[in-house]
Motif scaffolding. Sequence first.
Motif, short mmCIF file in Angstrom:
data_model
loop_
_atom_site.label_atom_id
_atom_site.label_comp_id
_atom_site.label_asym_id
_atom_site.label_seq_id
_atom_site.Cartn_x
_atom_site.Cartn_y
_atom_site.Cartn_z
N LYS A 43 0.83 -1.20 0.00
CA LYS A 43 0.00 0.00 0.00
C LYS A 43 0.87 1.25 0.00
CE LYS A 43 -3.30 2.62 2.76
NZ LYS A 43 -2.55 3.84 2.56
N GLU A 44 1.91 1.27 0.83
CA GLU A 44 2.79 2.44 0.91
C GLU A 44 3.52 2.67 -0.42
OE1 GLU A 44 3.08 4.67 3.33
OE2 GLU A 44 1.63 3.64 4.59
N VAL A 45 3.94 1.60 -1.07
CA VAL A 45 4.62 1.73 -2.37
C VAL A 45 3.65 2.30 -3.41
CG1 VAL A 45 5.64 0.44 -4.29
CG2 VAL A 45 6.39 0.01 -1.95
N LYS A 46 2.41 1.81 -3.41
CA LYS A 46 1.42 2.33 -4.35
C LYS A 46 1.17 3.82 -4.10
CE LYS A 46 -1.11 -1.94 -5.30
NZ LYS A 46 -2.37 -2.67 -5.15
N ASP A 47 1.05 4.21 -2.83
CA ASP A 47 0.86 5.62 -2.49
C ASP A 47 2.06 6.46 -2.91
OD1 ASP A 47 -1.57 4.90 -1.40
OD2 ASP A 47 -0.91 5.07 0.70
N LEU A 48 3.26 5.92 -2.70
CA LEU A 48 4.48 6.62 -3.08
C LEU A 48 4.55 6.82 -4.59
CD1 LEU A 48 7.22 7.78 -2.19
CD2 LEU A 48 8.16 5.50 -2.50
N LEU A 49 4.20 5.79 -5.34
CA LEU A 49 4.22 5.91 -6.81
C LEU A 49 3.18 6.91 -7.30
CD1 LEU A 49 4.76 2.19 -7.87
CD2 LEU A 49 6.41 4.06 -7.98
N ALA A 50 2.01 6.92 -6.68
CA ALA A 50 0.99 7.90 -7.06
C ALA A 50 1.46 9.32 -6.77
CB ALA A 50 -0.32 7.61 -6.33
#
Length: 106
Positions: A43-50
């Motif tokens: 989830k954190e990686v997805k948020d970071l990429l966004a």
Amino acid sequence: MGVVLPPLEFTECLNDSPYFRENLHKHEREFEKTNQHIKRIIKEVKDLLAAAKQLSTAQRSFAKCLKGFTFECIGGTQTDDEQVICKSLNNFSDLILQVEDERDRM
């Protein structure tokens, strides 16, 4: 460091001893914790990429504004200082776009 669990002896599963059951429950709890941590990391990686995509869009928009900047001329031509400022902003815009292009490649 992580939790050190005693190894599961599958030959003990035939006896179905309380020790084996407790050991099995410890492993299951640790797997569940690990699973939750992995889900949080995803989830954190997805948020970071966004957020990185939003930053890139904002940087490109800013670069476009810089590239289009010009002084309104009073008279026939721009002064030397105005030309230097416009050229500097144009170069800065090019640098920002190069950084964003490299970020896209990464």
